[in-house]
Design a protein around this motif. Structure first.
Motif, PDB file in Angstrom:
ATOM      1  N   ASP A  26       0.816  -1.213   0.000  1.00  0.00           N
ATOM      2  CA  ASP A  26       0.000   0.000   0.000  1.00  0.00           C
ATOM      3  C   ASP A  26       0.851   1.265   0.000  1.00  0.00           C
ATOM      4  OD1 ASP A  26      -2.262  -1.573   0.003  1.00  0.00           O
ATOM      5  OD2 ASP A  26      -2.664  -1.306   2.154  1.00  0.00           O
ATOM      6  N   GLU A  27       2.090   1.160   0.466  1.00  0.00           N
ATOM      7  CA  GLU A  27       3.012   2.301   0.490  1.00  0.00           C
ATOM      8  C   GLU A  27       3.971   2.287  -0.703  1.00  0.00           C
ATOM      9  OE1 GLU A  27       3.298   5.075   2.214  1.00  0.00           O
ATOM     10  OE2 GLU A  27       1.575   4.633   3.499  1.00  0.00           O
ATOM     11  N   GLY A  28       3.710   1.404  -1.678  1.00  0.00           N
ATOM     12  CA  GLY A  28       4.510   1.393  -2.897  1.00  0.00           C
ATOM     13  C   GLY A  28       5.747   0.523  -2.860  1.00  0.00           C
ATOM     14  N   PHE A  29       5.859  -0.337  -1.852  1.00  0.00           N
ATOM     15  CA  PHE A  29       7.014  -1.221  -1.739  1.00  0.00           C
ATOM     16  C   PHE A  29       6.667  -2.624  -2.202  1.00  0.00           C
ATOM     17  CE2 PHE A  29       7.855   2.055   1.362  1.00  0.00           C
ATOM     18  CZ  PHE A  29       9.215   2.292   1.231  1.00  0.00           C
ATOM     19  N   GLY A  30       7.532  -3.186  -3.019  1.00  0.00           N
ATOM     20  CA  GLY A  30       7.434  -4.596  -3.333  1.00  0.00           C
ATOM     21  C   GLY A  30       8.401  -5.343  -2.441  1.00  0.00           C
ATOM     22  N   VAL A  31       8.134  -6.608  -2.215  1.00  0.00           N
ATOM     23  CA  VAL A  31       9.052  -7.437  -1.442  1.00  0.00           C
ATOM     24  C   VAL A  31       9.874  -8.236  -2.443  1.00  0.00           C
ATOM     25  CG1 VAL A  31       9.253  -9.288   0.261  1.00  0.00           C
ATOM     26  CG2 VAL A  31       7.541  -7.500   0.567  1.00  0.00           C
ATOM     27  N   LEU A  32      11.132  -7.832  -2.612  1.00  0.00           N
ATOM     28  CA  LEU A  32      12.013  -8.454  -3.592  1.00  0.00           C
ATOM     29  C   LEU A  32      12.527  -9.808  -3.133  1.00  0.00           C
ATOM     30  CD1 LEU A  32      14.190  -5.394  -4.649  1.00  0.00           C
ATOM     31  CD2 LEU A  32      12.125  -6.279  -5.735  1.00  0.00           C
ATOM     32  N   CYS A  33      12.674  -9.952  -1.825  1.00  0.00           N
ATOM     33  CA  CYS A  33      13.120 -11.237  -1.289  1.00  0.00           C
ATOM     34  C   CYS A  33      12.444 -11.452   0.060  1.00  0.00           C
ATOM     35  CB  CYS A  33      14.638 -11.307  -1.163  1.00  0.00           C
ATOM     36  SG  CYS A  33      15.366 -10.044  -0.116  1.00  0.00           S
ATOM     37  N   ASP A  34      12.221 -12.706   0.353  1.00  0.00           N
ATOM     38  CA  ASP A  34      11.575 -13.099   1.606  1.00  0.00           C
ATOM     39  C   ASP A  34      12.412 -14.251   2.145  1.00  0.00           C
ATOM     40  OD1 ASP A  34      10.013 -14.133   3.649  1.00  0.00           O
ATOM     41  OD2 ASP A  34       8.159 -14.127   2.477  1.00  0.00           O
ATOM     42  N   ILE A  35      13.209 -13.957   3.141  1.00  0.00           N
ATOM     43  CA  ILE A  35      14.126 -14.951   3.692  1.00  0.00           C
ATOM     44  C   ILE A  35      13.530 -15.528   4.969  1.00  0.00           C
ATOM     45  CG2 ILE A  35      16.442 -15.369   4.588  1.00  0.00           C
ATOM     46  CD1 ILE A  35      17.275 -12.826   2.920  1.00  0.00           C
ATOM     47  N   ASP A  36      13.287 -16.814   4.946  1.00  0.00           N
ATOM     48  CA  ASP A  36      12.799 -17.529   6.121  1.00  0.00           C
ATOM     49  C   ASP A  36      14.031 -18.015   6.880  1.00  0.00           C
ATOM     50  OD1 ASP A  36      11.829 -19.365   7.985  1.00  0.00           O
ATOM     51  OD2 ASP A  36      10.225 -20.050   6.646  1.00  0.00           O
ATOM     52  N   VAL A  37      14.453 -17.230   7.857  1.00  0.00           N
ATOM     53  CA  VAL A  37      15.684 -17.517   8.594  1.00  0.00           C
ATOM     54  C   VAL A  37      15.572 -18.847   9.331  1.00  0.00           C
ATOM     55  CG1 VAL A  37      17.208 -16.687  10.445  1.00  0.00           C
ATOM     56  CG2 VAL A  37      16.275 -15.076   8.769  1.00  0.00           C
ATOM     57  N   ARG A  38      14.420 -19.110   9.905  1.00  0.00           N
ATOM     58  CA  ARG A  38      14.213 -20.362  10.633  1.00  0.00           C
ATOM     59  C   ARG A  38      14.462 -21.569   9.723  1.00  0.00           C
ATOM     60  NH1 ARG A  38       8.591 -21.823  13.677  1.00  0.00           N
ATOM     61  NH2 ARG A  38       9.579 -22.855  15.420  1.00  0.00           N
ATOM     62  N   ALA A  39      13.843 -21.556   8.539  1.00  0.00           N
ATOM     63  CA  ALA A  39      13.997 -22.670   7.599  1.00  0.00           C
ATOM     64  C   ALA A  39      15.437 -22.775   7.101  1.00  0.00           C
ATOM     65  CB  ALA A  39      13.048 -22.496   6.421  1.00  0.00           C
ATOM     66  N   THR A  40      16.077 -21.645   6.874  1.00  0.00           N
ATOM     67  CA  THR A  40      17.458 -21.645   6.400  1.00  0.00           C
ATOM     68  C   THR A  40      18.392 -22.249   7.446  1.00  0.00           C
ATOM     69  OG1 THR A  40      17.039 -19.713   5.019  1.00  0.00           O
ATOM     70  CG2 THR A  40      19.343 -20.188   5.562  1.00  0.00           C
ATOM     71  N   PHE A  41      18.228 -21.854   8.715  1.00  0.00           N
ATOM     72  CA  PHE A  41      19.077 -22.404   9.772  1.00  0.00           C
ATOM     73  C   PHE A  41      18.832 -23.904   9.942  1.00  0.00           C
ATOM     74  CE2 PHE A  41      19.705 -18.196  12.319  1.00  0.00           C
ATOM     75  CZ  PHE A  41      20.521 -17.722  11.304  1.00  0.00           C
ATOM     76  N   GLU A  42      17.576 -24.298   9.800  1.00  0.00           N
ATOM     77  CA  GLU A  42      17.243 -25.719   9.908  1.00  0.00           C
ATOM     78  C   GLU A  42      17.939 -26.497   8.791  1.00  0.00           C
ATOM     79  OE1 GLU A  42      15.401 -29.240  11.189  1.00  0.00           O
ATOM     80  OE2 GLU A  42      15.098 -27.312  12.165  1.00  0.00           O
ATOM     81  N   GLU A  43      17.819 -25.994   7.577  1.00  0.00           N
ATOM     82  CA  GLU A  43      18.381 -26.691   6.419  1.00  0.00           C
ATOM     83  C   GLU A  43      19.907 -26.667   6.399  1.00  0.00           C
ATOM     84  OE1 GLU A  43      18.720 -26.077   1.609  1.00  0.00           O
ATOM     85  OE2 GLU A  43      16.969 -25.239   2.635  1.00  0.00           O
ATOM     86  N   LYS A  44      20.487 -25.509   6.627  1.00  0.00           N
ATOM     87  CA  LYS A  44      21.936 -25.344   6.476  1.00  0.00           C
ATOM     88  C   LYS A  44      22.740 -25.725   7.714  1.00  0.00           C
ATOM     89  CE  LYS A  44      21.500 -23.440   2.377  1.00  0.00           C
ATOM     90  NZ  LYS A  44      21.928 -24.082   1.167  1.00  0.00           N
ATOM     91  N   LEU A  45      22.140 -25.544   8.892  1.00  0.00           N
ATOM     92  CA  LEU A  45      22.879 -25.772  10.137  1.00  0.00           C
ATOM     93  C   LEU A  45      22.316 -26.904  10.986  1.00  0.00           C
ATOM     94  CD1 LEU A  45      23.228 -22.038  11.239  1.00  0.00           C
ATOM     95  CD2 LEU A  45      24.905 -23.416   9.974  1.00  0.00           C
ATOM     96  N   ASP A  46      21.145 -27.400  10.583  1.00  0.00           N
ATOM     97  CA  ASP A  46      20.440 -28.398  11.376  1.00  0.00           C
ATOM     98  C   ASP A  46      20.218 -27.896  12.801  1.00  0.00           C
ATOM     99  OD1 ASP A  46      19.066 -30.795  11.665  1.00  0.00           O
ATOM    100  OD2 ASP A  46      20.851 -31.861  12.419  1.00  0.00           O
ATOM    101  N   ARG A  47      19.829 -26.604  12.889  1.00  0.00           N
ATOM    102  CA  ARG A  47      19.590 -25.969  14.189  1.00  0.00           C
ATOM    103  C   ARG A  47      18.224 -25.318  14.196  1.00  0.00           C
ATOM    104  NH1 ARG A  47      24.687 -23.009  16.543  1.00  0.00           N
ATOM    105  NH2 ARG A  47      23.488 -23.416  18.415  1.00  0.00           N
ATOM    106  N   GLU A  48      17.582 -25.356  15.346  1.00  0.00           N
ATOM    107  CA  GLU A  48      16.293 -24.709  15.517  1.00  0.00           C
ATOM    108  C   GLU A  48      16.488 -23.226  15.804  1.00  0.00           C
ATOM    109  OE1 GLU A  48      13.707 -26.581  18.322  1.00  0.00           O
ATOM    110  OE2 GLU A  48      14.063 -28.572  17.481  1.00  0.00           O
ATOM    111  N   PHE A  49      15.513 -22.448  15.379  1.00  0.00           N
ATOM    112  CA  PHE A  49      15.536 -21.007  15.614  1.00  0.00           C
ATOM    113  C   PHE A  49      14.102 -20.518  15.665  1.00  0.00           C
ATOM    114  CE2 PHE A  49      16.444 -16.505  14.449  1.00  0.00           C
ATOM    115  CZ  PHE A  49      17.433 -16.252  15.389  1.00  0.00           C
TER     116      PHE A  49
END
Length: 138
Positions: A26-49
């Motif tokens: 509504d303020e004219g911003f698009g979301v160019l990227c959406d990083i799910d940090v929890r999923a990334t840490f789970e996948e890459k580090l096998d750690r919960e967050f």
């Protein structure tokens, strides 16, 4: 925190993300990227967050204006807005304060752009807080 603007909201995490994305739009911003940090840490580090999403928000007209004045500004873009859960289970919506971020460029021509983005982010946070309610314990 001096480099962010934030609201603690009374809502489920996913609803807070949705509401934030809508308010940014509504303020004219698009979301160019959406990083799910929890999923990334789970996948890459096998750690919960905790639930933690980084939304890379960009307003093309303002980005163009800023990059025209300062080509190196791209290293600071897109502007990040995060939605995360605290250790206590509260949900926080936080945006970088562009006035602080752009201040490191030491280019006065960027001041009005940073103020415009700041004002828009303030309105985003207000809409999110109004729609979801703020946490009464804060």
């Amino acid at each position: 925190m001096g480099y962010t603007m934030q609201e603690t909201v009374d809502a489920e995490f996913d609803r807070a993300v949705e509401t934030t994305v809508d308010a940014l739009g509504d303020e004219g911003f698009g979301v160019l990227c959406d990083i799910d940090v929890r999923a990334t840490f789970e996948e890459k580090l096998d750690r919960e967050f905790r639930q933690y999403r980084i939304l890379g928000a960009c307003n093309p007209a303002l980005a163009h204006e800023g990059l025209t004045e300062e080509p190196g500004l791209g290293t600071l873009l897109p502007c990040n807005v995060v939605v995360y859960e605290t250790d206590d289970g509260e949900v926080v919506v936080s945006a970088v304060d562009p006035r602080e971020l752009v201040g490191i460029a030491d280019n006065e021509a960027l001041d009005s752009i940073a103020t415009e983005v700041h004002d828009r982010f303030e309105r985003v946070l207000t809409v999110v807080a109004d729609e979801l309610g703020t946490d009464p314990e804060i």
